[in-house]
Design a protein around this motif. Structure first.
Motif, PDB file in Angstrom:
ATOM      1  N   ALA A 149      -3.097   4.997 -10.109  1.00 34.99           N
ATOM      2  CA  ALA A 149      -4.310   5.079  -9.294  1.00 34.99           C
ATOM      3  C   ALA A 149      -5.125   3.791  -9.382  1.00 34.99           C
ATOM      4  O   ALA A 149      -5.655   3.303  -8.373  1.00 34.99           O
ATOM      5  N   LEU A 203       1.997   6.577  -7.248  1.00 35.20           N
ATOM      6  CA  LEU A 203       1.015   7.569  -7.698  1.00 35.20           C
ATOM      7  C   LEU A 203       1.537   8.985  -7.479  1.00 35.20           C
ATOM      8  O   LEU A 203       1.468   9.842  -8.374  1.00 35.20           O
ATOM      9  N   PHE A 204       2.084   9.230  -6.298  1.00 34.99           N
ATOM     10  CA  PHE A 204       2.612  10.552  -5.965  1.00 34.99           C
ATOM     11  C   PHE A 204       3.758  10.952  -6.897  1.00 34.99           C
ATOM     12  O   PHE A 204       3.940  12.127  -7.202  1.00 34.99           O
ATOM     13  N   LEU A 217       2.627   1.599  -3.534  1.00 34.59           N
ATOM     14  CA  LEU A 217       1.718   2.009  -4.601  1.00 34.59           C
ATOM     15  C   LEU A 217       1.318   3.472  -4.456  1.00 34.59           C
ATOM     16  O   LEU A 217       1.147   4.195  -5.454  1.00 34.59           O
ATOM     17  N   THR A 218       1.168   3.926  -3.232  1.00 33.58           N
ATOM     18  CA  THR A 218       0.875   5.349  -3.001  1.00 33.58           C
ATOM     19  C   THR A 218       2.038   6.220  -3.465  1.00 33.58           C
ATOM     20  O   THR A 218       1.837   7.278  -4.079  1.00 33.58           O
ATOM     21  N   LEU A 219       3.258   5.773  -3.199  1.00 30.36           N
ATOM     22  CA  LEU A 219       4.436   6.509  -3.666  1.00 30.36           C
ATOM     23  C   LEU A 219       4.490   6.566  -5.190  1.00 30.36           C
ATOM     24  O   LEU A 219       4.854   7.602  -5.771  1.00 30.36           O
ATOM     25  N   LEU A 232      -3.470   1.128  -7.173  1.00 30.64           N
ATOM     26  CA  LEU A 232      -3.724   1.346  -5.756  1.00 30.64           C
ATOM     27  C   LEU A 232      -5.144   0.944  -5.383  1.00 30.64           C
ATOM     28  O   LEU A 232      -5.370   0.289  -4.350  1.00 30.64           O
ATOM     29  N   GLY A 292       0.809  -1.213   0.000  1.00 34.03           N
ATOM     30  CA  GLY A 292       0.000   0.000   0.000  1.00 34.03           C
ATOM     31  C   GLY A 292       0.838   1.256   0.000  1.00 34.03           C
ATOM     32  O   GLY A 292       0.554   2.219  -0.742  1.00 34.03           O
ATOM     33  N   ILE A 293       1.893   1.282   0.822  1.00 35.35           N
ATOM     34  CA  ILE A 293       2.775   2.455   0.868  1.00 35.35           C
ATOM     35  C   ILE A 293       3.476   2.657  -0.472  1.00 35.35           C
ATOM     36  O   ILE A 293       3.548   3.782  -0.997  1.00 35.35           O
ATOM     37  N   ALA A 321      -6.371  -2.156  -2.788  1.00 31.37           N
ATOM     38  CA  ALA A 321      -7.278  -1.923  -1.660  1.00 31.37           C
ATOM     39  C   ALA A 321      -8.515  -2.808  -1.749  1.00 31.37           C
ATOM     40  O   ALA A 321      -9.010  -3.321  -0.739  1.00 31.37           O
TER      41      ALA A 321
END
Length: 425
Positions: A398, A309-310, A305-307, A401, A302-303, A405
């Motif tokens: 996105a 996207l960012f 995949l968020t990175l 991610l 999760g961390i 989830a």
């Protein structure tokens, strides 16, 4: 030899034609892990040399910018076929003989790329090279099979670190060699290096002693699809792999076009060295396997995949400053490799006796994602420029991610929990 039905999960008897191997009791040596990492890095480099060379290859062979992405796509297409037709053989035959033979055939394919005189010849040679470059995945599965369960993720991470460094060095070497001697010299140099590593592998790797298999080659390939039907962790993590690799090739494939054009006008050496900004990916790969062994794989995914996207925010600011792009590449590559190693560490837990086929099934989706990302990004760049590429990459990240989830509760517990050492009897 008989089928060991009791060792397989319910409904999996049709997949396996050999009993589950005993758990290794000896720790895999540092030297052997290093050998696997170096060999894997060299093999995978062949599939990435073209990335910083697309413009000069296009000029030399009279290919349009809109279609030059097919050079990468052809490599990935061959890679996908190799994953289905070659990698599963590791569960059936002596892996030592298999990887040495593939390496020798890769030498011939690389020479064909170097002497190509037309776009059609180049695409065919690239596809053949990609077909044989799957030896990289044979090394990963080989190392995983030799590792003890509680260190398997860490070993996979270490070998994958070598793959990451191989990819990065491939871009740097390709750019420098192209400026010095032309793009064809890049593939001739790789042919020589591959020949040397084949000799080292032949003299260093121990032969595998496998009982004669009753499973035929067609049934072996068919069992790959059975694994997909039976293993939920493979289904979920393969889709995530497809999305993350589509995301990263969306960046890498057209990257040479804006960097080689004004106002940057970078040389191919500089563009190749620029890829070293992704060295953070090696750190992500090295640690992700150990964290997954300790039961932190889902949180890490999760961390990461968020990175990813960012990362597309600074990447999209490339027209303002190249420093934004460097920052974005650091973040994107770290996230990519962390997720990739976590994926592999999880799928290897469920069927230790089918690691080559698990690798093949998982990496087929990697190949599909890479081909889609490389082909679509060059078309988007031709129509909407760097802004369009950045929006495409952010959209793919996105989706990845959101998919992760949505599948959290569907992941089998045996793939996500911590692994402890088994007592030696």
């Amino acid at each position: 030899m008989r089928l060991d039905l009791e060792a397989a999960p319910t409904g999996a008897a049709s997949v396996d034609a050999r009993p589950s191997p005993p758990y290794p009791t000896a720790r895999l040596s540092t030297g052997m892990i290093l050998l696997f990492a170096v060999a894997s890095g060299l093999a995978v480099a062949n599939a990435y040399f073209a990335h910083p060379l697309l413009d000069i290859i296009a000029d030399d062979l009279k290919l349009s910018r809109a279609t030059v992405g097919l050079v990468v796509g052809a490599t990935q297409l061959g890679y996908g076929l190799g994953l289905i037709l070659l990698v599963p053989l590791g569960d059936l035959v002596d892996r030592r003989k298999l990887v040495v033979l593939q390496s020798l055939l890769s030498v011939a394919a690389l020479i064909c790329v170097a002497v190509s005189v037309s776009g059609a010849m180049l695409l065919a040679a690239m596809a053949a090279m990609g077909f044989l470059a799957v030896v990289t995945q044979a090394f990963v599965a080989y190392a995983a099979s030799l590792a003890r369960p509680e260190e398997r993720g860490q070993v996979v991470g270490s070998v994958t670190s070598g793959i990451v460094l191989g990819i990065l060095l491939a871009r740097a070497i390709a750019g420098a060699m192209a400026d010095l001697s032309g793009w064809r010299a890049v593939y001739l140099l790789s042919a020589g290096a591959t020949l040397i590593i084949a000799a080292v592998l032949f003299w260093t790797l121990p032969p595998e002693r496998k009982a004669p298999a009753q499973l035929s080659y067609p049934r072996l390939i068919g069992s790959l699809f059975a694994l997909f039907r039976q293993e939920r962790v493979l289904q979920i993590r393969a889709v995530i792999a497809m999305l993350i690799f589509a995301d990263v090739t969306t960046l890498l494939t057209p990257l040479v076009l804006p960097l080689a054009a004004p106002p940057f006008s970078l040389s191919h050496t500089a563009i190749g060295l620029f890829g070293l900004a992704g060295a953070a990916g090696a750190l992500g790969a090295a640690r992700a396997g150990a964290w997954t062994d300790r039961g932190h794989g889902q949180r890490l995914t999760g961390i990461a995949l968020t990175l990813m996207l960012f990362a597309w925010l600074p990447i999209g600011l490339l027209p303002q400053s190249i420093l934004f792009l460097i920052a974005g590449v650091l973040i994107l590559d770290f996230g990519l490799q962390a997720v990739h190693v976590t994926n592999q560490a999880m799928i290897y837990r469920v069927r230790p006796e089918a690691q080559s086929r698990l690798t093949a099934g998982y990496m087929v989706f990697y190949s599909i994602g890479s081909a889609l990302g490389s082909s679509s990004s060059t078309l988007v760049y031709a129509q909407a420029g760097w802004t369009g590429v950045s929006l495409l990459g952010a959209g793919i990240a996105a989706v990845a991610l959101l998919f992760w989830a949505a599948t959290l509760k569907a992941m089998p517990s045996e793939a996500t929990r911590a692994v402890t050492a088994k007592p030696v009897i």
